[in-house]
Write a protein that holds these residues in place. Structure first.
Motif, mmCIF file in Angstrom:
data_model
loop_
_atom_site.group_PDB
_atom_site.id
_atom_site.type_symbol
_atom_site.label_atom_id
_atom_site.label_comp_id
_atom_site.label_asym_id
_atom_site.label_seq_id
_atom_site.Cartn_x
_atom_site.Cartn_y
_atom_site.Cartn_z
ATOM 1 N N VAL A 128 5.069 2.604 -10.167
ATOM 2 C CA VAL A 128 3.915 2.854 -9.297
ATOM 3 C C VAL A 128 2.651 2.453 -10.050
ATOM 4 O O VAL A 128 2.370 2.990 -11.125
ATOM 5 C CB VAL A 128 3.830 4.336 -8.891
ATOM 6 N N CYS B 59 -1.066 2.680 -10.595
ATOM 7 C CA CYS B 59 -2.107 3.644 -10.262
ATOM 8 C C CYS B 59 -3.478 2.964 -10.243
ATOM 9 O O CYS B 59 -3.740 2.009 -10.990
ATOM 10 C CB CYS B 59 -2.119 4.789 -11.264
ATOM 11 N N PHE C 102 -1.177 2.798 -5.651
ATOM 12 C CA PHE C 102 -1.476 4.168 -5.234
ATOM 13 C C PHE C 102 -2.692 4.645 -6.005
ATOM 14 O O PHE C 102 -2.813 4.348 -7.202
ATOM 15 C CB PHE C 102 -0.268 5.061 -5.543
ATOM 16 N N PRO C 103 -3.587 5.396 -5.394
ATOM 17 C CA PRO C 103 -3.663 5.865 -4.008
ATOM 18 C C PRO C 103 -4.565 4.948 -3.170
ATOM 19 O O PRO C 103 -4.904 3.842 -3.612
ATOM 20 C CB PRO C 103 -4.296 7.244 -4.165
ATOM 21 N N VAL D 255 5.042 9.957 -4.189
ATOM 22 C CA VAL D 255 5.006 8.496 -4.281
ATOM 23 C C VAL D 255 6.139 7.912 -5.131
ATOM 24 O O VAL D 255 6.615 6.809 -4.831
ATOM 25 C CB VAL D 255 3.618 8.008 -4.756
ATOM 26 N N ASP E 36 0.845 -1.189 0.000
ATOM 27 C CA ASP E 36 0.000 0.000 0.000
ATOM 28 C C ASP E 36 0.883 1.242 0.000
ATOM 29 O O ASP E 36 1.817 1.347 0.804
ATOM 30 C CB ASP E 36 -0.888 0.036 1.247
ATOM 31 N N ALA E 37 0.583 2.185 -0.887
ATOM 32 C CA ALA E 37 1.279 3.462 -0.821
ATOM 33 C C ALA E 37 0.973 4.129 0.519
ATOM 34 O O ALA E 37 -0.003 3.783 1.191
ATOM 35 C CB ALA E 37 0.831 4.356 -1.971
#
Length: 521
Positions: free
Chosen positions: A382, A384, A312-313, A293, A283-284
């Motif tokens: 990352v 999204c 994320f997020p 991030v 988890d971010a």
């Protein structure tokens, strides 16, 4: 076995084909670790949300664990192991509820049958037990307090009980074997045996039940998440044993510690997933932004980063424990369910992302981003999660923490890493029969036959690139892979290669106008 011939005639002998069918292992068994107010202190398999509620108490607003498990099952998950984290400080441990049923007197001294709940926690105060006597037998009924005053809802009943140890309905054996709520301790051999009930006992609630100290992974909390991380890293002699309890689990594929934001702990979990051939869902940070991030992802990178994926997020969703008011939740529970749903419908080689990867139960993301902003994060590894009109909230990334374009890793994509783990784990288990077999060409041929059949089956399911098996995979096990020196050392080498499918992250559509006929004269 050779046929022993003794008379003229026809002899029938069955000959082994050498085929040992290889069946792929499961790919989406999840493991969740977190604090719960009650539950067993062992890695416990749950197969439904109701199963989790029964064993760990359901949702608790003080912990993300129950919510993550709920999100997992609502998004397609089917099997999950739960590791309940408890404080390593003995004084912070919870306590089970207990009660004494006064069943008679001996020489003027009151005699009791003592009961305890199986799980610790304050929930036990909502339950109690009553006893009735029938001839030389008795019955115990466990009830829960109802919504109305003095209302009792029976939940368990045990009839024909006896206090005689040699009786098949000996109360201690029956309760410890059959009750989901009650347990009894062995009577002290230095004291009198259990008394024979001579009078009924009205409903009596359990007392003394106490929740364990709440453990919060939030680094902005009172202890900056230290007690949570200590519990996660605890050994078997400290508290509940921490994540080491997963060592007792034969197989899991996904690991989530909902809300964990401690960088060092996440790096240790990535290494543990490497060891267990699993993938860590990270988890971010709750407060992470589009700007911060990428730095967080870089801080998490280690040599084991291909065994972890960052999302994320956080997700905004209704909280059933708070009249369905919206609340932010870590994404890993939702994402684990998406993995399971994608595996079941398309296979582990399909990226758990795209318009099919809609998060069930999500209202929106806590940070809305544009395509340009998404384009800044994706090359940094990352993954999204985005809101799209017509599709809802969807996972829109499929990279491991090795997915930063600057690293250039061959394990940058989640489906590539997971396909390799699936093949590795399957062959690790399926080739145990090879151990101690004569290490020569007949064995090598059997290995090529069985592993080749398994890989060809995956090819036919669309797991690899290529239009022919030759283009898609190879299996080598012969005198080139296993030399005489290897044979002398007791080693057989099997080399398996495959051309993995990689997700189409960037779809480029070229459009050209066709000019109409132009008069030139």
């Amino acid at each position: 076995m050779a046929v022993s011939v003794s008379y003229p005639g026809v002899y029938v002998q069955e000959i082994s084909s050498g085929v040992r069918t290889i069946t792929g292992v499961a790919t989406s068994i999840a493991a969740f670790a977190g604090w719960a107010p009650t539950g067993p202190n062992v890695a416990t398999l749950v197969t439904s949300w109701n199963d989790f509620v029964e064993q760990f108490g359901g949702l608790d607003s003080r912990s993300y664990l129950g919510y993550a498990v709920s999100h997992f099952f609502s998004n397609g998950g089917q099997l999950a192991y739960i590791v309940r984290l408890v404080s390593t400080v003995a004084a912070d441990a919870g306590q089970v509820g207990d009660l004494q049923l006064e069943v008679g007197e001996t020489n003027g001294e009151k005699r009791f049958i003592e009961l305890r709940t199986r799980r610790e926690g304050t929930w036990s105060s909502e339950y109690g037990a009553a006893l009735t006597v029938t001839d030389d037998r008795f019955q115990i009924v466990v009830s829960q307090k109802g919504a109305k005053k003095d209302e009792l809802v029976p939940v368990e009943s045990f009839v024909g009980l006896s206090t005689k140890q040699d009786d098949e309905r000996y109360v201690l054996n029956v309760l410890n074997a059959q009750s989901k709520l009650l347990q009894m301790d062995e009577p002290d051999p230095k004291k009198d045996p259990l008394p024979v009930p001579t009078k009924p006992v009205a409903f009596t609630p359990f007392a003394h039940g106490r929740d364990a100290k709440v453990l919060d992974p939030d680094p902005n909390g009172a202890d900056k998440g230290k007690a949570f991380v200590d519990a996660l890293n605890a050994n078997r002699t400290q508290g509940g044993g921490g994540l080491v309890l997963l060592d007792d689990v034969d197989l899991f594929n996904l690991l989530s510690v909902p809300g964990l934001q401690d960088t060092a702990a996440i790096q240790l979990l990535s290494a543990y997933c490497h060891q267990r051939r699993a993938l860590l869902l990270v988890d971010a940070k709750k407060a992470a932004t589009i700007t911060t991030v990428p730095t967080d992802a870089g801080d998490l990178h280690t040599s084991d980063s291909s065994y972890a994926a960052l999302y994320f997020p956080w997700i905004t969703a209704p909280d059933p424990a708070a009249d369905n008011r919206l609340r932010a939740f870590p994404p890993s529970g939702f994402v684990a369910g998406i993995y399971a749903r994608t595996d079941a419908g398309r296979g582990v080689w399909k990226a758990p992302a795209g318009t099919e990867a809609t998060l069930v139960g999500a209202s929106r993301v806590t940070t809305t981003m544009t395509d340009v902003e998404n384009g800044l994060l994706n090359p940094k590894g990352v993954n999204c999660i985005r809101d799209f009109s017509g599709y809802g909230t969807v996972v829109w990334g499929a990279r491991t923490l090795d997915g930063n374009d600057e690293i250039g890793s061959e394990w940058k994509y989640v489906p590539v890493r997971r396909t390799a783990l699936f093949i590795e784990e399957t062959l690790y288990r399926a080739l145990k029969w090879v151990v101690f077999e004569p290490n020569d060409e007949p064995l090598w041929a059997q290995i090529r036959l069985n592993v080749g059949a398994f890989m060809n089956d995956l090819f036919r399911q669309g797991a690899f690139q290529g239009t022919t098996p030759k283009d898609a995979y190879f299996v080598k096990c012969d005198k080139e892979t296993t030399t005489q020196s290897d044979i002398n050392k007791g080693i057989v080498n099997v080399v398996v290669g495959f051309a993995p499918l990689k997700p189409a992250e960037f779809v480029i559509v070229r459009i050209q106008q066709i000019a109409g006929p132009i008069a030139t004269a």
